[in-house]
Design a protein around this motif. Sequence first.
Motif, PDB file in Angstrom:
ATOM      1  N   ILE A   1       0.796  -1.198   0.140  1.00 46.40           N
ATOM      2  CA  ILE A   1       0.028  -0.025   0.000  1.00 46.40           C
ATOM      3  C   ILE A   1       1.036   1.231  -0.036  1.00 46.40           C
ATOM      4  O   ILE A   1       1.806   1.451   0.980  1.00 46.40           O
ATOM      5  N   ASP A   2       0.566   2.165  -0.880  1.00 48.04           N
ATOM      6  CA  ASP A   2       1.215   3.567  -1.143  1.00 48.04           C
ATOM      7  C   ASP A   2       0.204   4.465  -0.256  1.00 48.04           C
ATOM      8  O   ASP A   2      -0.628   4.731  -0.980  1.00 48.04           O
TER       9      ASP A   2
ATOM     10  N   ARG B   1      -7.961   7.250   1.293  1.00 41.63           N
ATOM     11  CA  ARG B   1      -6.747   6.366   1.125  1.00 41.63           C
ATOM     12  C   ARG B   1      -6.979   4.696   1.481  1.00 41.63           C
ATOM     13  O   ARG B   1      -7.801   4.565   2.116  1.00 41.63           O
ATOM     14  N   PRO B   2      -6.263   4.094   0.762  1.00 42.54           N
ATOM     15  CA  PRO B   2      -6.501   2.611   0.916  1.00 42.54           C
ATOM     16  C   PRO B   2      -5.867   2.182   2.342  1.00 42.54           C
ATOM     17  O   PRO B   2      -5.125   2.942   2.951  1.00 42.54           O
TER      18      PRO B   2
ATOM     19  N   LYS C   1      -1.883  -3.392   8.350  1.00 42.24           N
ATOM     20  CA  LYS C   1      -1.673  -2.759   9.791  1.00 42.24           C
ATOM     21  C   LYS C   1      -2.888  -2.071  10.151  1.00 42.24           C
ATOM     22  O   LYS C   1      -3.314  -1.993  11.185  1.00 42.24           O
ATOM     23  N   ASP C   2      -3.153  -1.285   9.174  1.00 41.63           N
ATOM     24  CA  ASP C   2      -4.348  -0.336   9.525  1.00 41.63           C
ATOM     25  C   ASP C   2      -5.757  -1.090   9.622  1.00 41.63           C
ATOM     26  O   ASP C   2      -6.488  -0.841  10.760  1.00 41.63           O
ATOM     27  N   GLN C   3      -5.934  -2.011   8.926  1.00 45.15           N
ATOM     28  CA  GLN C   3      -7.207  -2.911   9.134  1.00 45.15           C
ATOM     29  C   GLN C   3      -6.961  -3.684  10.415  1.00 45.15           C
ATOM     30  O   GLN C   3      -7.962  -3.672  11.078  1.00 45.15           O
ATOM     31  N   ASN C   4      -5.863  -4.022  10.764  1.00 39.86           N
ATOM     32  CA  ASN C   4      -5.732  -4.720  12.255  1.00 39.86           C
ATOM     33  C   ASN C   4      -5.878  -3.589  13.424  1.00 39.86           C
ATOM     34  O   ASN C   4      -6.594  -3.970  14.173  1.00 39.86           O
ATOM     35  N   HIS C   5      -5.682  -2.606  13.245  1.00 38.01           N
ATOM     36  CA  HIS C   5      -5.961  -1.425  14.049  1.00 38.01           C
ATOM     37  C   HIS C   5      -7.430  -1.152  14.524  1.00 38.01           C
ATOM     38  O   HIS C   5      -7.733  -0.954  15.354  1.00 38.01           O
ATOM     39  N   ILE C   6      -7.760  -1.179  13.156  1.00 37.89           N
ATOM     40  CA  ILE C   6      -9.305  -0.791  13.282  1.00 37.89           C
ATOM     41  C   ILE C   6     -10.085  -1.732  13.819  1.00 37.89           C
ATOM     42  O   ILE C   6     -10.902  -1.708  14.761  1.00 37.89           O
ATOM     43  N   GLN C   7      -9.641  -2.958  13.490  1.00 39.07           N
ATOM     44  CA  GLN C   7     -10.562  -4.257  13.933  1.00 39.07           C
ATOM     45  C   GLN C   7     -10.346  -4.377  15.456  1.00 39.07           C
ATOM     46  O   GLN C   7     -11.310  -4.617  16.150  1.00 39.07           O
ATOM     47  N   LYS C   8      -9.108  -4.006  16.155  1.00 40.06           N
ATOM     48  CA  LYS C   8      -8.854  -4.199  17.416  1.00 40.06           C
ATOM     49  C   LYS C   8     -10.051  -3.128  18.131  1.00 40.06           C
ATOM     50  O   LYS C   8     -10.096  -3.608  19.232  1.00 40.06           O
TER      51      LYS C   8
END
Length: 120
Positions: free
Chosen positions: A5-6, A46-47, A51-58
Amino acid sequence: MGLFIDKNNINNGIVYYYEKDSKIVIIDNTKKVNDYEVKVINFRYRPLSFKDQNHIQKKAISVNNSGQIVLDSGVLRREKMLSQLISWDIKDDNGKDVPVNADNIDSLDNTVATAISDKI
């Protein structure tokens, strides 16, 4: 889009809608709907990285009194929007830009919030 991801890669989204009987109706394109004015919300986002997805799910996961893991889909959707939305062209009643922030996302009509969330 590559394997990584950029964060500088910004995507554009659009939601078409009209108002009928004080309710928002989401549509697929700008076709004329009877005598209703079709309106547009343009937004940029932004995509998400892994790591972002895991942070959100947490943030959206909790453990209930029975010890079961519970995923709150509303929290998941809200956190995803807060993390991804960069801008939109929503204006207030005075024609001023409405900033993308938690209060304004929380104040969106649920139909509009869901339509934006579904596109990001």
